[in-house]
Every structure is written in structure tokens, then in C-alpha cells.
Scaffold this motif. Structure first.
Motif, PDB file in Angstrom:
ATOM      1  N   ARG A 141      55.420  17.048 -52.143  1.00 28.71           N
ATOM      2  CA  ARG A 141      55.796  16.840 -53.533  1.00 28.71           C
ATOM      3  C   ARG A 141      55.476  15.409 -53.975  1.00 28.71           C
ATOM      4  O   ARG A 141      55.061  15.189 -55.118  1.00 28.71           O
ATOM      5  CB  ARG A 141      57.286  17.143 -53.729  1.00 28.71           C
ATOM      6  CG  ARG A 141      57.626  18.631 -53.673  1.00 28.71           C
ATOM      7  CD  ARG A 141      59.135  18.854 -53.622  1.00 28.71           C
ATOM      8  NE  ARG A 141      59.818  18.272 -54.768  1.00 28.71           N
ATOM      9  CZ  ARG A 141      59.984  18.874 -55.949  1.00 28.71           C
ATOM     10  NH1 ARG A 141      59.519  20.104 -56.122  1.00 28.71           N
ATOM     11  NH2 ARG A 141      60.611  18.273 -56.936  1.00 28.71           N
ATOM     12  N   GLN A 142      55.655  14.447 -53.112  1.00 25.83           N
ATOM     13  CA  GLN A 142      55.348  13.059 -53.456  1.00 25.83           C
ATOM     14  C   GLN A 142      53.852  12.878 -53.700  1.00 25.83           C
ATOM     15  O   GLN A 142      53.440  12.114 -54.588  1.00 25.83           O
ATOM     16  CB  GLN A 142      55.825  12.123 -52.345  1.00 25.83           C
ATOM     17  CG  GLN A 142      57.340  11.975 -52.250  1.00 25.83           C
ATOM     18  CD  GLN A 142      57.928  11.331 -53.500  1.00 25.83           C
ATOM     19  OE1 GLN A 142      57.311  10.476 -54.119  1.00 25.83           O
ATOM     20  NE2 GLN A 142      59.124  11.768 -53.880  1.00 25.83           N
ATOM     21  N   GLU A 143      53.024  13.589 -52.933  1.00 19.86           N
ATOM     22  CA  GLU A 143      51.588  13.519 -53.170  1.00 19.86           C
ATOM     23  C   GLU A 143      51.229  14.118 -54.528  1.00 19.86           C
ATOM     24  O   GLU A 143      50.367  13.611 -55.241  1.00 19.86           O
ATOM     25  CB  GLU A 143      50.836  14.237 -52.053  1.00 19.86           C
ATOM     26  CG  GLU A 143      50.817  13.494 -50.729  1.00 19.86           C
ATOM     27  CD  GLU A 143      49.643  13.909 -49.856  1.00 19.86           C
ATOM     28  OE1 GLU A 143      48.490  13.767 -50.303  1.00 19.86           O
ATOM     29  OE2 GLU A 143      49.884  14.380 -48.738  1.00 19.86           O
ATOM     30  N   TRP A 542      55.767  22.486 -55.919  1.00 17.85           N
ATOM     31  CA  TRP A 542      55.764  21.348 -56.840  1.00 17.85           C
ATOM     32  C   TRP A 542      56.311  21.789 -58.197  1.00 17.85           C
ATOM     33  O   TRP A 542      55.623  22.392 -59.002  1.00 17.85           O
ATOM     34  CB  TRP A 542      54.358  20.779 -56.983  1.00 17.85           C
ATOM     35  CG  TRP A 542      54.205  19.671 -57.989  1.00 17.85           C
ATOM     36  CD1 TRP A 542      53.253  19.588 -58.955  1.00 17.85           C
ATOM     37  CD2 TRP A 542      55.005  18.493 -58.119  1.00 17.85           C
ATOM     38  NE1 TRP A 542      53.399  18.442 -59.687  1.00 17.85           N
ATOM     39  CE2 TRP A 542      54.479  17.739 -59.192  1.00 17.85           C
ATOM     40  CE3 TRP A 542      56.131  18.000 -57.446  1.00 17.85           C
ATOM     41  CZ2 TRP A 542      55.020  16.523 -59.595  1.00 17.85           C
ATOM     42  CZ3 TRP A 542      56.686  16.797 -57.852  1.00 17.85           C
ATOM     43  CH2 TRP A 542      56.140  16.065 -58.911  1.00 17.85           C
ATOM     44  N   GLY A 543      57.576  21.516 -58.402  1.00 16.36           N
ATOM     45  CA  GLY A 543      58.219  21.876 -59.645  1.00 16.36           C
ATOM     46  C   GLY A 543      59.709  21.625 -59.546  1.00 16.36           C
ATOM     47  O   GLY A 543      60.210  21.080 -58.559  1.00 16.36           O
ATOM     48  N   GLY A 580      65.715  12.489 -58.595  1.00 12.29           N
ATOM     49  CA  GLY A 580      64.697  13.469 -58.913  1.00 12.29           C
ATOM     50  C   GLY A 580      64.954  14.785 -58.203  1.00 12.29           C
ATOM     51  O   GLY A 580      65.880  14.913 -57.393  1.00 12.29           O
ATOM     52  N   ALA A 581      64.132  15.783 -58.510  1.00  9.65           N
ATOM     53  CA  ALA A 581      64.336  17.124 -57.956  1.00  9.65           C
ATOM     54  C   ALA A 581      64.087  17.192 -56.462  1.00  9.65           C
ATOM     55  O   ALA A 581      64.449  18.185 -55.817  1.00  9.65           O
ATOM     56  CB  ALA A 581      63.444  18.126 -58.695  1.00  9.65           C
ATOM     57  N   ASP A 582      63.501  16.154 -55.882  1.00  6.68           N
ATOM     58  CA  ASP A 582      63.338  16.134 -54.421  1.00  6.68           C
ATOM     59  C   ASP A 582      64.677  16.242 -53.712  1.00  6.68           C
ATOM     60  O   ASP A 582      64.734  16.664 -52.540  1.00  6.68           O
ATOM     61  CB  ASP A 582      62.646  14.840 -53.983  1.00  6.68           C
ATOM     62  CG  ASP A 582      61.155  14.839 -54.310  1.00  6.68           C
ATOM     63  OD1 ASP A 582      60.654  15.888 -54.783  1.00  6.68           O
ATOM     64  OD2 ASP A 582      60.510  13.806 -54.103  1.00  6.68           O
TER      65      ASP A 582
END
Length: 1002
Positions: A141-143, A542-543, A580-582
Motif C-alpha cells: 500500500r505504501q508503494e 489499495w483502497g 491513515g487506512a493502513d
């Protein structure tokens, strides 16, 4: 006219010739970046917001806020011409409303989550031989986040280069922590208000991308598919008894038993373009009002899968075509009799793979056979095979019958491969990894041939749904997904516009929103009226995740299946706001969010991510509602996007807001069409017909691209190409020359020369009337987003009324008069005209009008974009005067045309050599011409007006009745200063000039 300075050098310094440093050649590609730097330095957008705040003082009228909410482009790739069109229209809306007195706010934004970005990162992994599934999800996700950030920066500069104004320093991003927290919070409103549910139904599925797709993520392309005609044998009576109560009841009736006995062993033939669905078949359906017949084969060709004695049930309208496909001529089969609907209702069918050796009984169960209203006899066979796991109509049929458990299969995996244990076909794929034809269809067709289940086969080219991202074909696949129910009553107390999402949406469309063009209303209304429940979930990484928990061991229909707890929801939102959503994917997240109130072992955390359309559909909440530069009620004044967004952003924003706000999040919806090449063809890299904004800007400048937008009817599809752009550039040059003339004529204008409108000559008062008339049209056009109408009106006024008429007439007074009323009034009008033309055109030609403005008003803080459109007094309107001057101009046209013939014949070189006699039949028109200096209007040295009948040789124009012209040369000598030929030349102190010029010389 002034004299030719080359011939009369002695008088050159005495003429008031235009003086300006404003260049004739624009040089836009080089100069526009300088203005961009200047606007950034003085902070134009921020100063406009400060201006709005300052207007809120006690003695000032508050500027009414006007907010265009930006539909977010995707942060992936360079801008294309559609982006340029879209953002330019938005910019013209914002700038025009700002200059009409609003506080016009524009916060640009980007869509940052979703499959396109995830796909790019996966492509990078594949090139390195790396598997996405082996990467920690947070790292992945960071990428994705970093990739999106890079493209946001690139696109921001590309948009700014087009002259787009806005809060570029603080845009909105759907991946910003606050945005992710709000999106999660908006999803939780669906969770809490009862519209969220988990269901299993066929959804559009991309095997290549391994995710469900929304309608807006699908585009249609031609595809060649296998097409097969498959035989389902009518089952015997003992098999009917094993099927179910409904069929048993029919069978036990005498007519039912007779039907089964009579038709047993015959074949019902179906036709399909998706052979891969045959292993999932659970039923066949027929139509209520279709005429069916029983057909028998009486002879066979050498190559055929039929044999003599075979009996087939077919729709009569399609039987000939089906038999032709089976390679039978008309003398090789016969129609035995009608088959009534009552007979069809009594029978059941065997799957063609029933009893196949090695089939492990997979297809041995009897297949249902019943009536359905979606069956037609326009193509195929008149019967439709049903695999409810892969078709929405079939799914809905058996859902409404309460029979889903009997007909749903799970044969197809998320990658489009058959489950490993499926006999014959396990491990085969519908599509290959790149989206091409897999091996499943061939294996199924070969097996059907082997077991005698095929009547015919072929191939067909047809329009087929594809993922717009991977460009690969999609399938319909039954999977557990999360849905928002559009017809379930919402208990949120916001029932003003309806109790369900659908009702609120339809009410909003009809009562709360204005549509430009109006056909946009019809399109979206029909979509909302017929749409199914909204599929919210995607099987990606990713979302924003679906922030909910489900109770282990419970079914989706059981009470308590979903955890609904405000405290849990609040903890999630707070974590997203900070991290964040992470945060959802971190170790211990489940325990952290559930807290001490719940046993984490009893609950499952949902890891699907939200449809990106839910992200963008929620932007009204974190942009309009939450930001200081948003709106008080969370409703935008306008949404403006392409026509494809009726199924995209307009649609998802409407559904989302109706579920949370109770109404649409917009008051106006403006729609533009698609951009095509000069021949009307869709742009394609493979065709080599793409027009890239960067290329246009480098060659012509952004103002030319903006002018193309203003000149086109954006509500329909537009065309662009080299020749079209050349035409736009020509229009630009004409406007530029108009502004250059005005600047030159005002070079030495001062306030002490200003003339009150009441004291002006009629010609100037007519110009004031036209300005007042046009001011109303411009403001009305800008308010209704009609940029083509605005530009056309202003362009015609500037180039026809002004350049070709007024400027032409008044050059003589401006250049040659001394301090006369005519000259002072003309300069006053040019000053008034300058302020209006620059303001009217500033929303379109943002760079050029800044250049024009700074030519007169230089200064570190000066900018046309910090001004408003000047008020134009209503008392400038003078309809009687306008009517009078319309007649004068008509008469002038006849004179000008008559003189042009003399010039072409080389009788005269210039109109000042003429002194025509103009015969005017109508006394009112003649009086009007006598009341003005008609010779100056016609740019002749003199003119004689007569009411006498015109001689036969007089020049006439058929479209102007009652006016004729007899050519006469002017009498006298040529004034060496103004070039008029007049009798008094040589009778003054300056012996080679006329009296007017002698006075000017002093």
C-alpha cells in the motif's frame, strides 16, 4: 482616414496615431509561463479569497459563495485532451462566476486508490519476478501511495500550465488521512442505517485483475466468441418425480403425464456464446408467448452431429436457422406438431454431461425447466440455458422463486479458472493471464462433442464487456460481495426526499438539480430507475477497507451477523485520521478496534476494499462539508464532468449522498461530450490521431487550446485537429488585433477627456447600447455555462460591430481631429470597451487578457483576474436608437458595396475619392441619414442624399430595399493630412489641408 505618412512626412507628428508596445505576435508558448510565475508570486487565488472575506465588513455586501466541486481525475499518467477540455470548462465556470461577483471556490482533487495504481505496482513486481502476495500488505500500500503522489505532482503542473486557477497548494486527495477517515465514516453510516448487507450474486468480474467491477469500470469492445447449440434431453417420468413438489404436481395431472411421455427423449436446444457456463448450468427456460414446435430429423448430411429420428424442440421462428446450423437442408427434417406451453411446464431436462463416464455424478441431477419473461424468439433457439451463478436475469428469477440454494454453483475461481476438483475441466481457464482465450471453452466444446451433446458450433464477433483498465474481457461470476440496498428503507430521519436511496435519488434528479444539457437528466434518471443494489466491495489491497466485523458462525441473513457499534466505529475513524487506512492492516488491529467490549476470536475482520466510486462519491463529505473553503450545507453549486460520468461520478455521488445526506450533493450538473479527431473518429494511439495538450501548448499556447474549448459546443462530442486549431488561431489573431487597436488608441487617454454618455454623439451612444445589450448576454451565458454562446457574441461584437464598423468609422476623428467632442467621446467609449472586453474574455483567454490589462495597468499587484466585470448601466440601453442605427448600417452596406465595385474596376483607389449620391425611398430612413454625418459613416469625402427615384444604372442590393447608389467622384483637392478630397483645401493658413485639419494644426 489619416494620410500615408510616407507621402506626408511633415504631418506625421501631428496625427494621433495609435501608440502601444503590445505586440502583434503573441508568442504565447514562451510568454505564458511568465504570467503563471507572476500569478503564483502575487497569490491571485488566495487574494480573491481574502477579497471575499473583506467584503463581509459592515458597509459591504457579502460575496455569495459559489463552489464547483472537482470530479477527481485519476493520479495515473499524463493528461490527455479530454482532461484539458474538462479542466478548462471548469476553470471558465469558476473564473466567470468570480468576476460576476461571487466568491468562486475551486479545490482541485485526485482519485488515488484503486486498481489502476495497484496494477502498475503489480506490473513492476512481475518484471522483477516478484509475487505481490509475498509482499506485506502495508508495504504494498505504501508503494501505491508513493506512485500516486508522484503523478499528482506531475498532473498538478500540467493543469496549471493550462491556466487553471484553484487552490493548488491544498488540493484534496482521496488517500489523505482525513479523507480515508471520512470515507470509512461514510461507509459506517451505511452499516448503521441498515442499507449494508452481504449477498452472493453474479457481479462483473475481471479474472485478470481478480476483482469485481462496477458498471463505470467496464467498456465494450468487439470480441470473437465461441457459439454453440447444445442439446438437453427431456427427462423421463421417474426423473420428474425426483425433482420436486411443483413438477410432481404437474406430472401427476393426466395432461402433464401425457406430455412427459410424449416428449421424453426429445431434445431442447439452447444457444450460447459462453460455453464455459455450461458446467454451471442448472436449468433451461422458455417464453410464455413463443410458438414452439417438435421437429424430427429425416435425413442427415455426411458431416453432422444429428441422426435420423432425433427430435428437437425449437421456437418456430428460429427452427430453420438452427437446422441450417446443424447442416440440414429443408428436406432433411420435418415439423411434427405444435408444442403447447402447458406441455413444456410439465417436463424437466437432463444436462448433456449427465451420466458421462468420469463425471462423478456432477451433472446427474435433473435440470429445471420453466417459463421466464426474458426469453425471446429473435435469436438463438427460443430457449435459454440458465447458470444463475453467471447471469443476473437467471439469478433474479431463482432468487424470486426462493430456489437459489438449488441452482448456485461455485465452479469458477477468482482468477477465472475452474475449481480443481471439477470433473473434466478442473484447472482449465476461461482466459489466459493476459486476457486472451483460455483453454476452458475448447475443453468444454470437445467434451460435449464426445458425449453427443452438441448440435452445432461456430464463432461470432460481438460487442463484449471489457475492463477499461486491463482491457481484458470480463465474466459474470457469483461471489460473496457487500452491497448497499437501494430499495431498503433508511431509518435516518432524512425522509424529506424519500425513504430509500432510489427514491431520494429520483426525487433529487427531478426536483433539486438543474441539468446542462437537459438530456443528462433523462440518462441518469433511467439508470437510477433500473439499477440493482450497489456492489461496494472489491477484492484488492489499495483502497479504504470496508471497516466492519462479522460474527463467526452466523449467516449473512442471521441477526447479529454484522457488528454495529458506534464506539467501535469511532475508534476506527480516529485511527484512520491519525495513521491513515493502513491502520486496518496493522498487527493487532482487530483487538484494538473491538476493544474490551468484544471477544476478538468471535469476530472476523473484513478485508475487502471499497469500490473507488464510493471514495469519489464521498468527496462531498471531506471537501464540501469539512473544509473551510467548502460549503455551509455540504452541497456544491455545480458538478461538471464528461457524459460517461452519468454512470460514474455523478451516479456514485448521488447514491452515496442519498444514503447519508438524504439528497443529491449538487444543484447543477453540467456534462460535456467526448473529444474526437477532425474526422469525428475516436482518438487512438494505434490510429495515430491523438492530440496531446502538451503538443498544442508548445505550438500555439494554452490560450489557443482554451479558445478551442470556448468555441466548441462542449455538450456534444467535439472535434480537434491541426486545421481546426489553425482556425482557432485565426480567431485569436483577430481578437488580439482588436485589443491592440484599443490599447493604441488609449495610449494618451486621461480622465479629463472623459465625456458623459448623455453628451456623446449618437454613434457612441449606439456603442454603449450594444455594450449594455452584450453585458446581459455575457452574464446570462456565463451563469448558464454557455461558453460557446458567450464567445460567439463577444467575438462578433468585437470583430464585426467594433473593428469592421465603429473603429473603421472613428479612425478619422481619432487620428485627425483635435480636441473635439467626437474624438473625446470615441476615446471614452474605447476606455469603457476596454474594461468590458478584457473582463468578458478573461475567463477564456486568461493569459492574453492579463497581458492586455497589464499594458494599461502595470504594477506588481495588478491583474485582470483580481477585478470584477464592471457594472454596465441599464440606461445605456436605447432600443429606438439601436433600430435607427440598424437602418443606417444597412444603408452603409449598400454604399460600401457600390464603392467596392469601383475600386475593383480601378476607378478609385480608396473610398475617400468618392462622393456618392444615395437615393433613399423611405423618408424616415432618409431623415435618419441626414441627422448624422453619413459621409463619415461611409468613409467618403462627401455624400448626397436624395429622395428622387434612382436612375436605372444605380447600384442596388436585392436584400436592402429602397436604397440605391450612384457613384460620383469627390470634388476638390486632397487634404495632405487626412486625405479627404474637399473643396476648401488650399483656403486656409496651412494651404494643403482642409479646414478641420487646419484647426487641429492651430
Amino acid at each position: 482616414m489619416c494620410a500615408d505618412t510616407a507621402e506626408t512626412p511633415d504631418y506625421k507628428s501631428t496625427l494621433n496615431l495609435p501608440k502601444t508596445d503590445f505586440p502583434m505576435r503573441a508568442g504565447l508558448p514562451k510568454r505564458e509561463p511568465q504570467w503563471l510565475d507572476r500569478w503564483a508570486k502575487i497569490g491571485v487565488y488566495d487574494r480573491l479569497r481574502e477579497k471575499a472575506l473583506a467584503s463581509q465588513g459592515e458597509d459591504q455586501t457579502t460575496r455569495e459563495p459559489f463552489t464547483l466541486h472537482d470530479g477527481p481525475p485519476y493520479a495515473n499518467g499524463h493528461l490527455h485532451i479530454g482532461h484539458a477540455l474538462n479542466k478548462t470548462i471548469k476553470d471558465m465556470i469558476v473564473r466567470s462566476h468570480q468576476m460576476m461577483g461571487f466568491d468562486a471556490r475551486y479545490v482541485p482533487g485526485w482519485d488515488c486508490h484503486g486498481l489502476p495504481i495497484e496494477w502498475k505496482i503489480e506490473e513492476k513486481y512481475r518484471k522483477k519476478g516478484k509475487n505481490k502476495d509475498d509482499v506485506d500488505v502495508v508495504d504494498f500500500r505504501q508503494e501505491c501511495r508513493k506512485f500516486a503522489e508522484g503523478w499528482v505532482d506531475i498532473q498538478r503542473e500540467e493543469f496549471k500550465r493550462l491556466g487553471i486557477t484553484g487552490n493548488w497548494d491544498d488540493p484534496y486527495l482521496t488517500m489523505a488521512y482525513h479523507a480515508e477517515a471520512v470515507i470509512a465514516g461514510e461507509f459506517q453510516k451505511f452499516l448503521m442505517n441498515g442499507t449494508l448487507y452481504q449477498g452472493s450474486k453474479p457481479v462483473m468480474w475481471s479474472p485478470v485483475e481478480k476483482t469485481a467491477l462496477a458498471e463505470a469500470e467496464v467498456e465494450y469492445h468487439d470480441k470473437e466468441s465461441h457459439t454453440i447449440w447444445v442439446k438437453f434431453k427431456v427427462a423421463g417420468g421417474d426423473q420428474i418425480l425426483a425433482f420436486g413438489d411443483e413438477k410432481v404436481e404437474l406430472y401427476e395431472k393426466p395432461e402433464g403425464k401425457a406430455a412427459v411421455d410424449a416428449l421424453a427423449g426429445a431434445y431442447v436446444v439452447i444457444w450460447t456464446t459462453t460455453p464455459w457456463t455450461i458446467p454451471s448450468n442448472k436449468a433451461v427456460v422458455f417464453g410464455k408467448d413463443i410458438a414452439y414446435g417438435l421437429y424430427e430429423v429425416t435425413g442427415t448430411p455426411e458431416e453432422s452431429w444429428v441422426k435420423v429420428g432425433d427430435k428437437y424442440l425449437l421456437a418456430d421462428n428460429l427452427a430453420t436457422e438452427v437446422m441450417k446450423r446443424a447442416r440440414l437442408s429443408e428436406d432433411q427434417y420435418t415439423r411434427l406438431r405444435d408444442v403447447r406451453t402447458g406441455e413444456l411446464k410439465a417436463i424437466c431436462l437432463n444436462h448433456p454431461l449427465a451420466g458421462a463416464e468420469g463425471g462423478s455424478g456432477e451433472w446427474d441431477d435433473i435440470r429445471d425447466f420453466r417459463e421466464a419473461d426474458f426469453v425471446t424468439d429473435t435469436e438463438g433457439t427460443g430457449f435459454v440455458h440458465c447458470a444463475p451463478s453467471h447471469g443476473m436475469e437467471e439469478f433474479e428469477l431463482y432468487r424470486d422463486l426462493g430456489m437459489l440454494e438449488q441452482v448456485i454453483t461455485y465452479n469458477v475461481m477468482d482468477d477465472g479458472g475452474f475449481r480443481a476438483e471439477l470433473p473434466f475441466f478442473g484447472g482449465s481457464y476461461i482466459l489466459n493471464r493476459k486476457g486472451g482465450e483460455g483453454d476452458a471453452n475448447k475443453k468444454i466444446i470437445d467434451k460435449l462433442v464426445e458425449v453427443g451433446g452438441l448440435l452445432a458450433r461456430g464463432k461470432i464477433k460481438h460487442s463484449y464487456p471489457h475492463s477499461w483498465r486491463s482491457k481484458a474481457p470480463i465474466i459474470y461470476r457469483n461471489t460473496p460481495q457487500w452491497f448497499a440496498a437501494v430499495d431498503r428503507e433508511i431509518g435516518d430521519g432524512q425522509d424529506t426526499h424519500g425513504k430509500t436511496i432510489r427514491d431520494r435519488a429520483l426525487t433529487s434528479i427531478d426536483e433539486l438539480v438543474k441539468w446542462t444539457p437537459q438530456k443528462g437528466r433523462n440518462r441518469l434518471h433511467s439508470m437510477i430507475e433500473a439499477r440493482p443494489d450497489w456492489v461496494l466491495s472489491r477484492q484488492r489491497a489499495w483502497g479504504v477497507p470496508l471497516t466492519c466485523f462479522v460474527k463467526k458462525g452466523l449467516l449473512p441473513t442471521d441477526p447479529g451477523f454484522l457488528l454495529r457499534d458506534d464506539a467501535v466505529n469511532a475508534r476506527v475513524v480516529a485511527a484512520f485520521e491519525a495513521e491513515g487506512a493502513d491502520a486496518w492492516y496493522m498487527d493487532g488491529a482487530k483487538e484494538r478496534f473491538l476493544g474490551s467490549d468484544y471477544n476478538a476470536d468471535e469476530w472476523e475482520q473484513v478485508f475487502d476494499v471499497l469500490d473507488v466510486w464510493f471514495d469519489s462519491g464521498s468527496t462531498h463529505a471531506f471537501v464540501l462539508r469539512d473544509r473551510e473553503d467548502g460549503t455551509k450545507d455540504g452541497i456544491a453549486d455545480v458538478y461538471m464532468e464528461g457524459t460517461d460520468q452519468h454512470r460514474g461520478w455523478f451516479h456514485s455521488s448521488l447514491l452515496q449522498a442519498c444514503g447519508t445526506l438524504g439528497r443529491a450533493p449538487y444543484r447543477n450538473v453540467v456534462t460535456h461530450g467526448f473529444t474526437l479527431d477532425a474526422k469525428g473518429m475516436k482518438m487512438s494511439k494505434s490510429l495515430g490521431n491523438t492530440i496531446v495538450p502538451e503538443t498544442v501548448v508548445k505550438q500555439y499556447g494554452a490560450d489557443i487550446l482554451r479558445l478551442w474549448v470556448a468555441q466548441t459546443d462542449y455538450t456534444a462530442d467535439q472535434r480537434i485537429g491541426p486545421e481546426i486549431l489553425k482556425g482557432v488561431a485565426d480567431s485569436y489573431r483577430r481578437l488580439r488585433n482588436t485589443m491592440r487597436y484599443i490599447l493604441g488608441s488609449l495610449g494618451d487617454f486621461s480622465e479629463d477627456q472623459r465625456v458623459d454618455p448623455a453628451d456623446m454623439p449618437e454613434l457612441e451612444q449606439w456603442v454603449l447600447h450594444r455594450m449594455a445589450e452584450l453585458d446581459h448576454k455575457v452574464r446570462t451565458g456565463y451563469q448558464s455555462f454557455d461558453f460557446q454562446g458567450v464567445f460567439s457574441a463577444v467575438f462578433n461584437f468585437a470583430t464585426v460591430d467594433m473593428s469592421a464598423f465603429y473603429f473603421d468609422v472613428r479612425k478619422d476623428a481619432l487620428y485627425c481631429d483635435g480636441d473635439t467632442l467626437n474624438a473625446r467621446a470615441a476615446r471614452t467609449v474605447l476606455d469603457l470597451l476596454f474594461h468590458r472586453l478584457t473582463a468578458w474574455l478573461a475567463p477564456v483567454l486568461v493569459f492574453t487578457m492579463e497581458e492586455v490589462w497589464l499594458e494599461r495597468y502595470p504594477g506588481d499587484d495588478s491583474s485582470i483576474h483580481l477585478t470584477d466585470m464592471p457594472d454596465t448601466p441599464a440606461d445605456w440601453l436605447n432600443e429606438p436608437l439601436a433600430a435607427k442605427w440598424a437602418g443606417i448600417r444597412q444603408a452603409r452596406r449598400v454604399v460600401t458595396a457600390a464603392l467596392e465595385i469601383q475600386r475593383i474596376d480601378k476607378v478609385i483607389g480608396a473610398s475617400l475619392e468618392a462622393s456618392p449620391v444615395v437615393h433613399v425611398r423611405d423618408e424616415t430612413v432618409r431623415d435618419a441619414l441626414n441627422s448624422v454625418n453619413f459621409a463619415d459613416i461611409c468613409i467618403t469625402s462627401d455624400v448626397a442624399l436624395s429622395g428622387d427615384p434612382a436612375p436605372a444604372e444605380a447600384f442596388r442590393m436585392p436584400e436592402v430595399d429602397g436604397i440605391s447608389v450612384v457613384f460620383e467622384k469627390a470634388d476638390g483637392e486632397k487634404c495632405q493630412r487626412c486625405w479627404k478630397i474637399l473643396p476648401d483645401v488650399g483656403q486656409h493658413s496651412h494651404t494643403d489641408v482642409c479646414g478641420r485639419c487646419d484647426d487641429a494644426l492651430g
